[in-house]
Design a protein around this motif. Sequence first.
Motif, PDB file in Angstrom:
ATOM      1  N   PRO A 205       0.837  -1.201   0.000  1.00 24.57           N
ATOM      2  CA  PRO A 205       0.000   0.000   0.000  1.00 24.57           C
ATOM      3  C   PRO A 205       0.873   1.253   0.000  1.00 24.57           C
ATOM      4  N   ASN A 206       0.408   2.270  -0.674  1.00 26.46           N
ATOM      5  CA  ASN A 206       1.121   3.548  -0.747  1.00 26.46           C
ATOM      6  C   ASN A 206       0.181   4.637  -0.234  1.00 26.46           C
ATOM      7  N   GLY A 207       0.393   5.039   1.016  1.00 24.67           N
ATOM      8  CA  GLY A 207      -0.531   5.975   1.639  1.00 24.67           C
ATOM      9  C   GLY A 207      -1.884   5.320   1.826  1.00 24.67           C
ATOM     10  N   ASN A 208      -2.920   5.923   1.287  1.00 22.92           N
ATOM     11  CA  ASN A 208      -4.270   5.364   1.388  1.00 22.92           C
ATOM     12  C   ASN A 208      -4.631   4.467   0.208  1.00 22.92           C
ATOM     13  N   VAL A 209      -3.687   4.285  -0.694  1.00 23.14           N
ATOM     14  CA  VAL A 209      -3.950   3.481  -1.896  1.00 23.14           C
ATOM     15  C   VAL A 209      -3.338   2.096  -1.742  1.00 23.14           C
ATOM     16  N   ASN A 210      -4.184   1.080  -1.833  1.00 17.13           N
ATOM     17  CA  ASN A 210      -3.728  -0.308  -1.796  1.00 17.13           C
ATOM     18  C   ASN A 210      -3.902  -0.891  -3.194  1.00 17.13           C
ATOM     19  N   PRO A 211      -2.812  -1.083  -3.930  1.00 17.51           N
ATOM     20  CA  PRO A 211      -2.938  -1.525  -5.321  1.00 17.51           C
ATOM     21  C   PRO A 211      -3.496  -2.943  -5.468  1.00 17.51           C
ATOM     22  N   TYR A 212      -3.372  -3.750  -4.407  1.00 10.07           N
ATOM     23  CA  TYR A 212      -3.856  -5.134  -4.472  1.00 10.07           C
ATOM     24  C   TYR A 212      -4.633  -5.443  -3.192  1.00 10.07           C
ATOM     25  N   PRO A 213      -5.838  -4.885  -3.085  1.00 14.19           N
ATOM     26  CA  PRO A 213      -6.618  -5.015  -1.842  1.00 14.19           C
ATOM     27  C   PRO A 213      -7.046  -6.446  -1.529  1.00 14.19           C
ATOM     28  N   LYS A 214      -7.075  -7.312  -2.530  1.00 11.04           N
ATOM     29  CA  LYS A 214      -7.493  -8.702  -2.300  1.00 11.04           C
ATOM     30  C   LYS A 214      -6.332  -9.598  -1.897  1.00 11.04           C
ATOM     31  N   LEU A 215      -5.115  -9.062  -1.875  1.00 12.29           N
ATOM     32  CA  LEU A 215      -3.943  -9.861  -1.530  1.00 12.29           C
ATOM     33  C   LEU A 215      -3.838 -10.020  -0.017  1.00 12.29           C
ATOM     34  N   ASP A 216      -3.728 -11.247   0.446  1.00 12.11           N
ATOM     35  CA  ASP A 216      -3.558 -11.569   1.867  1.00 12.11           C
ATOM     36  C   ASP A 216      -2.336 -10.805   2.407  1.00 12.11           C
ATOM     37  N   THR A 217      -2.535 -10.064   3.494  1.00 13.08           N
ATOM     38  CA  THR A 217      -1.429  -9.267   4.039  1.00 13.08           C
ATOM     39  C   THR A 217      -0.264 -10.137   4.495  1.00 13.08           C
ATOM     40  N   ALA A 218      -0.553 -11.352   4.988  1.00 18.53           N
ATOM     41  CA  ALA A 218       0.526 -12.257   5.403  1.00 18.53           C
ATOM     42  C   ALA A 218       1.333 -12.713   4.199  1.00 18.53           C
ATOM     43  N   LEU A 219       0.645 -12.995   3.111  1.00 14.96           N
ATOM     44  CA  LEU A 219       1.325 -13.400   1.876  1.00 14.96           C
ATOM     45  C   LEU A 219       2.156 -12.243   1.337  1.00 14.96           C
ATOM     46  N   ARG A 220       1.583 -11.055   1.355  1.00 17.41           N
ATOM     47  CA  ARG A 220       2.323  -9.870   0.904  1.00 17.41           C
ATOM     48  C   ARG A 220       3.608  -9.696   1.719  1.00 17.41           C
ATOM     49  N   GLY A 221       3.506  -9.837   3.029  1.00 14.50           N
ATOM     50  CA  GLY A 221       4.674  -9.665   3.881  1.00 14.50           C
ATOM     51  C   GLY A 221       5.761 -10.680   3.614  1.00 14.50           C
ATOM     52  N   LEU A 222       5.382 -11.934   3.381  1.00 13.80           N
ATOM     53  CA  LEU A 222       6.371 -12.976   3.124  1.00 13.80           C
ATOM     54  C   LEU A 222       7.064 -12.767   1.775  1.00 13.80           C
ATOM     55  N   ILE A 223       6.293 -12.352   0.777  1.00 11.62           N
ATOM     56  CA  ILE A 223       6.910 -12.061  -0.526  1.00 11.62           C
ATOM     57  C   ILE A 223       7.921 -10.930  -0.381  1.00 11.62           C
ATOM     58  N   CYS A 224       7.517  -9.873   0.330  1.00 11.56           N
ATOM     59  CA  CYS A 224       8.419  -8.730   0.517  1.00 11.56           C
ATOM     60  C   CYS A 224       9.659  -9.116   1.318  1.00 11.56           C
ATOM     61  N   SER A 225       9.513 -10.057   2.239  1.00 15.38           N
ATOM     62  CA  SER A 225      10.671 -10.477   3.037  1.00 15.38           C
ATOM     63  C   SER A 225      11.698 -11.210   2.182  1.00 15.38           C
ATOM     64  N   CYS A 226      11.252 -11.866   1.115  1.00 12.43           N
ATOM     65  CA  CYS A 226      12.188 -12.528   0.197  1.00 12.43           C
ATOM     66  C   CYS A 226      12.930 -11.515  -0.669  1.00 12.43           C
ATOM     67  N   LEU A 227      12.397 -10.301  -0.741  1.00 18.89           N
ATOM     68  CA  LEU A 227      12.935  -9.284  -1.639  1.00 18.89           C
ATOM     69  C   LEU A 227      13.666  -8.177  -0.890  1.00 18.89           C
ATOM     70  N   THR A 228      14.176  -8.482   0.292  1.00 19.64           N
ATOM     71  CA  THR A 228      14.980  -7.492   0.999  1.00 19.64           C
ATOM     72  C   THR A 228      16.317  -7.328   0.272  1.00 19.64           C
ATOM     73  N   PRO A 229      16.786  -6.079   0.133  1.00 18.42           N
ATOM     74  CA  PRO A 229      18.037  -5.864  -0.615  1.00 18.42           C
ATOM     75  C   PRO A 229      19.250  -6.496   0.053  1.00 18.42           C
ATOM     76  N   LYS A 230      19.263  -6.533   1.379  1.00 19.37           N
ATOM     77  CA  LYS A 230      20.352  -7.193   2.097  1.00 19.37           C
ATOM     78  C   LYS A 230      19.995  -8.654   2.278  1.00 19.37           C
ATOM     79  N   SER A 231      20.769  -9.519   1.670  1.00 22.48           N
ATOM     80  CA  SER A 231      20.411 -10.938   1.636  1.00 22.48           C
ATOM     81  C   SER A 231      20.290 -11.553   3.025  1.00 22.48           C
ATOM     82  N   ARG A 232      21.075 -11.062   3.986  1.00 23.55           N
ATOM     83  CA  ARG A 232      21.025 -11.652   5.330  1.00 23.55           C
ATOM     84  C   ARG A 232      19.678 -11.430   6.024  1.00 23.55           C
TER      85      ARG A 232
END
Length: 281
Positions: A205-232
């Motif tokens: 989400p960007n401010g009040n805009v959620n581009p994918y409102p139907k996406l499970d927040t837990a799933l979103r968080g796990l995907i983002c955790s795989c995409l951290t710039p620092k591999s550790r």
Amino acid sequence: MSGEVLRWSKHIVNDVTPTKDPLARRFPGIRSHHMGIDNWLYLEWLENGTIKNLVGRAIQLGITLPNRLLWRFFLCSKKPEDEDPQPVREIAEGRARGGLIHGDMHDQNIMFGNFIPDDPDTEHRITPILKLIDLGGMRMVEGDGDAMREAVRDNLFDIGIMMVELVTLSSNTARNIYPSESLATKFRMQQDSQEMMTNGGVILPNGNVNPYPKLDTALRGLICSCLTPKSRNRPLASALANVVTTCIENRDEQFYASRGYEGESDDDIKSILDQLIFNAS
């Protein structure tokens, strides 16, 4: 080497040894093809196309992939412990052994097989199995445990990119994701968790805009955790596999219906897969 190490992994394409290899035969009076016996490989037939095919069809039909389908696509494979001629499930015990980097994981190198109606893990009873192909560029990492763990983290970043493509249905968006601290976005796995950085900001989400409102927040968080710039900062593969498996088992149609999500039933998923894969023209 890579094919032998990954043989019988549940989500890796398997090689096949024909009883009468036509390429190995020699015919009198016919010039040899000059290929050595180890220069070709027969692979199992995967009949249902690639992720690229599925994404293209979903765009065409205006279909958003439901969470229960995305969770199952997210679950990645685990290297088997021994030579067992049965597919090995992904549940990870202890740390991932790692050491292998695919090097070319993208939407045309992940293909769909078929359903596994009696799958003891339930993962592929309602969704077709995904298999990674094109192992020619795969390499074994040499070095200590740190080097092997880094290989696993690299693979996790690639898996995160593929998940972004399945969420956004945009291969261009996915292709433009790479580890970059300067382009990273802040996010939290949960509301009260520590703030982290991710290169998967496109699904946040960007401010009040959620581009994918139907996406499970837990799933979103796990995907983002795989995409951290620092591999550790990326999750342990074993922990990730276990969390995703638990979510597949516990987040059923009733779970999503009680939270206002529609289109998450077995019948909904079957209809989508029929349109995108099995009856696609």
